[in-house]
Design a protein around this motif. Structure first.
Motif, PDB file in Angstrom:
ATOM      1  N   LEU C 123     -11.412   6.926  32.500  1.00 40.95           N
ATOM      2  CA  LEU C 123     -11.808   6.615  33.880  1.00 40.95           C
ATOM      3  C   LEU C 123     -12.016   5.120  34.027  1.00 40.95           C
TER       4      LEU C 123
ATOM      5  N   ARG E  11     -14.650  15.162  42.408  1.00 39.48           N
ATOM      6  CA  ARG E  11     -14.425  13.763  42.059  1.00 39.48           C
ATOM      7  C   ARG E  11     -13.113  13.684  41.319  1.00 39.48           C
ATOM      8  N   ALA E  35     -28.241  15.752  33.707  1.00 38.15           N
ATOM      9  CA  ALA E  35     -27.715  14.793  32.744  1.00 38.15           C
ATOM     10  C   ALA E  35     -26.974  13.672  33.474  1.00 38.15           C
ATOM     11  N   ASN E  36     -26.686  12.602  32.746  1.00 40.96           N
ATOM     12  CA  ASN E  36     -25.906  11.519  33.339  1.00 40.96           C
ATOM     13  C   ASN E  36     -24.563  12.063  33.784  1.00 40.96           C
ATOM     14  N   GLY E  37     -24.209  11.702  34.999  1.00 40.56           N
ATOM     15  CA  GLY E  37     -22.909  12.116  35.503  1.00 40.56           C
ATOM     16  C   GLY E  37     -22.877  13.529  36.023  1.00 40.56           C
ATOM     17  N   THR E  42     -24.177  11.620  43.737  1.00 43.46           N
ATOM     18  CA  THR E  42     -23.223  12.194  44.682  1.00 43.46           C
ATOM     19  C   THR E  42     -23.937  13.106  45.664  1.00 43.46           C
TER      20      THR E  42
END
Ligand code: HEM
Ligand SMILES: Nc1ncnc2c1ncn2[C@@H]1O[C@H](COP(=O)(O)OP(=O)(O)OP(=O)(O)O)[C@@H](O)[C@H]1O
Ligand SMILES: Nc1ncnc2c1ncn2[C@@H]1O[C@H](COP(=O)(O)OP(=O)(O)OP(=O)(O)O)[C@@H](O)[C@H]1O
Ligand SMILES: [Mg+2]
Ligand SMILES: [Mg+2]
Lengths: 246, 238, 200, 238, 200
Positions: C123, E11, E35-37, E42
């Motif tokens: 990414l 995404r 968690a991250n992400g 969003t």
């Protein structure tokens, strides 16, 4: 060098310098006034009317000293900037900062008187002649120096950034001086030089030199005054200031 | 993780300067190609410029011929100005510049690499295109040669000088116009000699003087500019 | 061994801190704390040689030299130094080559996997979440082995797993005799053996 | 804290569009020129750029006169392009753009304000200085009038068109970037008619055609550009 | 009352989350963790109308309308939306007028004082420390009263005092019947009355 450098460093501290600056400024101010009067008297009264140019040539008594100063002050400025970078001396940087406006003023004078002179002699106020252009660039360099200065908030950062700029810009000075040699231009070449005997009337030369001295002492006086102001602002917090204040 | 458990204190990388310069050059070129936008805009810009002047001046060939070199040179100057803000501002904002300043490679070398990349994406294309552009102005073959050669020797100097201004105005208020104010004056001599050389050809005068001056300025700035820029960068990061 | 003596910082016209000193031996970590604006970041930047101390000295292995110190330091600051247009992988590779390491594909991928960014490997950094950016930045700890780690707010935007992983790294770094200076408000990263605190 | 304890749900501010436009205009102008000094810097920049051409081309007056308009127009294009990246990129990076998009004011109005500010800090000063600059090129009074008027009518169009491109390149790679290349060529007609008007005066031809074209392009872009730009911004933030 | 149903985010090519729903009544706060992400940011951007949901609906006061929701929302994101060239004071003033408030000098100064930034009032934002920037951004909570607060990692770079102050704000906001959605890894901000957790 070592011997001299010691007391140089003593005066390199704003504290010891501050007390010195005041009286010096006054002395040079007076000197400037007297010399200017003398110079103008020589230039406007004593010196004879010029054969081809008539009275117009008398501009030379302002033009040439101003032009010389415009270049000379830049050199001095660059020198102090180098000092401030190498020895990290605050006072040197402040001196450079204080010099810039005077340099700009003399540059403007040289440009204005020059183009005023150009009308009768060359029939034009302005031509993109090398010397004129390079002198104009010098003006922009002074402007750039001052603009960068007041665009940066942090004073010590401004000191060092402007120092780098001044040193880089120094290359322009020789360009100005030798421009008449490098490009065959409208502008006339150097008629005063240390190596060869001057090619102009002794009295004119005298007038120009006296005026130059006047310009010198004027610059010194004004610079010292500005320097005091700058120190006042910059060293606000410093302990020695409070001492002086009492 | 095996390799990690080895000594944690590394020696400085070998072959310092050149390796560093290569790193910066490759990386910046790659980034420039990523965002083709600016590149395209630059190219378009000077195509427009060159296309516009004949329109403005009218088809009089002799006129075009006399102004051609000057126009191309000023265009070169403007395009390198256009790209200057991108030279350090991005790295400064995202923290890359800190890492660059902390790299074991000598900073001036890294900076030189960045400048080279900047030149390769602004001056070089123009120099390469100049013969074609010059034809539009009806320049003779001899003039075209001198023009292209002059641009090849002059535009690097423009990038080098520009880098100093770009670094000096890092993180400074209203840096946009300030850069140009600082840099353009310094670039004038390059312009004079570069354009002068072509005129010299037209007037059948020797161009040696011009080229030796261009070369001298290139050398001087190639030596001085990376050092000055590196100093300016360190100041900006302080 | 890192010895800081009488460090002082000046910002604008006003002094920020003065008389800060500490000694850090191999295997030790210094946890710099303090209120917002107390000068933690400034101190860290001084240590890795970005900011000149207004006063004071930094001695590394006895010798006084910023250059020597810089060679052995890895700085991970507030800004993660990622280029938005490059992928996580490319960013890591470019950063570690910048620091003179010869990072091969696999090493980079291992580092990314360790911070569990396999999925995000390709990414562009622009697309990464805040914590993922932080993770990429921290993945440099593996790829650029240095004796002294200087980490500014390393746990910001990190989730619990990330914090554990970081603590793990710090521990093994200390075990290997590495030094670390960490500025953080996050007490989670501060526990563990041989971690001293410096309060600004 | 007294005022805070009042109702926490506020009505949308009254007088939407204009108030929003004013906000953006004032704010961006303030950012562009935080001090009068910076306006000076901007003008100096024009002076330098314009001064460069005679240097490159040589002081021949008739030549200067013919290229004067073209030079000034290209300068206009360049200065507006110099500032374009800063139009949205800054706000995008530091999160201001999100807040702008979330404001109760209509987004196109805010954008229009930003564009106006961009024009006021690039095109307007040049248009204002153009008579003086034109004199340097020895333009006649009539030519000066037309030049200034043309710049006044043309430069806003440049800013408006540029804004679309600037918004399209936000955050996006490749595709969006390339689209912005399609925007720039739209500026060419403006340059042609603008510079053409002055030549028309010189050749004693009526300038009506030129000005009506400039006006038409200005109207069209003034209506369309803010909407298009707003859409592009929303996409960039999504 | 805010009702989210079956929200889904996409995404790139891969779905990020799906079937997310929650109901938030006056005086309640939702603490989004994960968690991250995992999609916290969003989700928050969806709520305040920056990102369009791939699926699902958001209903505000019964009516379904992003516009209505936007009017009542205050979003403080990762990026603090400060202009480096403006002073803290100018930044706050400009931001609150942008949101249609008529912030007078004194209100701004009171807000700054509350976050104890008196000394930094006249500093250009560029000069502020990370936590000070965050504090300025949070000072908007006072100057732009809105019914729904959407805060993304509000505690990042904040010192302990700052976190307490924020918690204080959240409490009084809830007391006034305001709603809040907070995405954070920092458990310190998550305790207090009427705070529910949504795990992504
Ligand atoms: C704007 C136009 C002008 C500029 C920028 C300018 C600039 C300068 C500068 C920088 C110098 C000092 C350099 C040196 O001493 O070699 C100088 C000296 C001089 N200028 Fe000018 N000048 C201008 C116009 C004129 C004009 C129209 C004349 C008279 C025809 C003139 C006559 C002189 C003379 C006689 C010197 C002294 C040269 C010497 O004795 O060394 N200048 N000018
Ligand atoms: N173009 C894309 N292609 C694939 N995945 C994408 C793309 N853009 C964003 N993503 C993914 O979407 C997610 C964004 O999630 P978001 O930023 O909401 O995470 P978050 O919960 O806020 O994380 P953090 O706790 O780190 O802030 C990330 O996992 C990111 O990798
Ligand atoms: N030009 C300036 N004039 C006055 N003060 C300044 C200037 N530049 C920076 N400062 C101050 O210096 C300090 C910077 O400190 P630093 O960034 O190291 O804080 P920090 O401890 O990292 O804070 P945080 O915990 O928020 O990261 C801030 O208090 C800032 O206000
Ligand atoms: Mg910090
Ligand atoms: Mg997030």
């Amino acid at each position: 060098m070592a011997g001299t450098s010691i007391n140089w460093f003593r005066y390199a501290s704003p504290a010891s310098f501050f007390s010195l600056a005041g009286p010096l400024a006054r002395a040079f101010g007076i000197a400037a006034a007297l010399l200017a009067l003398a110079g103008l008297w020589i230039g406007l009264v004593v010196a004879p009317t010029d054969a081809q140019q008539g009275e117009a040539y008398r501009i030379i008594f302002i033009h040439v000293p101003a032009a010389w100063m415009s270049m000379f002050i830049y050199v001095v400025m660059a020198f102090w900037c180098a000092m401030s970078l190498v020895f990290n001396a605050r006072l040197a940087a402040m001196t450079a900062q204080a010099l810039a406006p005077s340099g700009a003023v003399f540059t403007v004078i040289a440009l204005v008187t020059g183009s005023l002179w150009g009308k009768p002699t060359w029939g034009t106020y302005w031509a993109w002649d090398a010397r004129m252009t390079s002198e104009l660039i010098l003006l922009f360099l002074y402007f750039g120096f001052m603009a960068l200065r007041n665009a940066i908030d942090d004073p010590r950062r401004a000191d060092r950034a402007c120092a780098v700029l001044a040193l880089v810009g120094a290359v322009n000075v020789p360009v100005i001086y030798f421009s008449v040699k490098w490009w065959n231009t409208l502008h006339q070449g150097a008629s005063v030089s240390l190596t060869t005997a001057p090619r102009m009337a002794a009295i004119m030369l005298a007038g120009m030199l006296v005026m130059t001295l006047a310009a010198w002492s004027y610059s010194i006086a004004v610079t010292l005054v500005r320097l005091r102001a700058i120190i006042n602002e910059r060293e606000r917090g410093a302990p020695w200031r409070r001492a002086v204040a009492q | 993780m095996a390799p990690m458990d080895s000594a944690i204190a590394r020696p400085a990388p070998s072959g310092g300067a050149w390796a560093g310069m290569r790193w910066a050059l490759v990386r910046d070129l790659r980034l420039a190609l990523r965002s083709r936008a600016e590149l395209g805009v630059l190219l378009l810009f000077y195509v427009i410029v060159v296309a516009l002047f004949p329109l403005g001046v009218g088809p009089d060939p002799s006129l075009l011929r006399t102004m051609g070199p000057g126009v191309l040179w000023v265009t070169a100057l403007m395009t390198s100005m256009l790209a200057l803000p991108r030279l350090f501002a991005g790295d400064f904002a995202d923290g890359s510049l800190e890492q660059i300043a902390l790299s074991p490679y000598p900073l001036p070398a890294l900076i030189a690499g960045k400048i080279a990349a900047h030149w390769a994406s602004t001056g070089l294309p123009l120099a390469a295109a100049s013969p074609w552009l010059g034809v539009q102005f009806g320049l003779s073959t001899g003039e075209l040669e001198v023009l292209a050669l002059g641009l090849l020797m002059g535009t690097p100097t423009l990038s080098l000088l520009g880098a100093i201004g770009a670094a000096l105005t890092l993180g400074v208020r209203g840096s946009g116009a300030l850069v140009s104010l600082l840099v353009l004056p310094l670039c004038v001599p390059v312009l004079i000699f570069g354009a002068g050389a072509v005129d010299a050809v037209r007037d059948a005068v020797s161009t040696n003087a011009h080229f030796s001056w261009l070369g001298a300025m290139l050398l001087a700035s190639a030596v001085g500019a990376p050092l000055a820029t590196a100093a300016a960068v360190r100041i900006a990061l302080d | 061994m890192l010895v800081a003596q009488q460090l002082a910082a000046q910002r604008g016209f006003s002094p920020l801190f003065a008389g800060v000193g500490f000694t850090l031996h191999a295997g030790e970590a210094l946890h710099v704390t303090g209120a917002n604006g107390s000068g933690k970041t400034t101190l860290l930047r001084m240590v890795c040689g970005l900011t000149r101390p207004a006063q004071g000295t930094l001695a590394w292995r006895g010798a006084d030299g910023a250059a020597a110190l810089r060679e052995c330091t890895l700085y991970v600051g507030h800004a993660s130094a990622l280029k938005d247009d490059l992928t996580a992988e490319q960013n890591l590779h470019s950063l570690s080559t910048l620091h003179g390491e010869t990072a091969d594909e696999r090493a980079v991928q291992r580092a990314l996997a360790e911070w569990n960014l396999d999925a995000q490997r390709a990414l562009p950094a622009r697309a990464l979440s805040q914590g993922q950016r932080r993770r990429v930045a921290l993945a440099r700890l593996r790829l650029t082995p240095r004796e002294l780690w200087v980490l500014d707010e390393p746990t910001s935007a990190l989730d619990a797993a990330g914090v554990d992983l970081l603590r793990e790294h710090l521990r093994s770094h200390a075990a290997r005799g590495g030094l670390a200076i960490i500025a953080s408000h996050d007490t989670r990263s501060a526990d563990g053996a041989g971690i001293r605190e410096l309060r600004l």
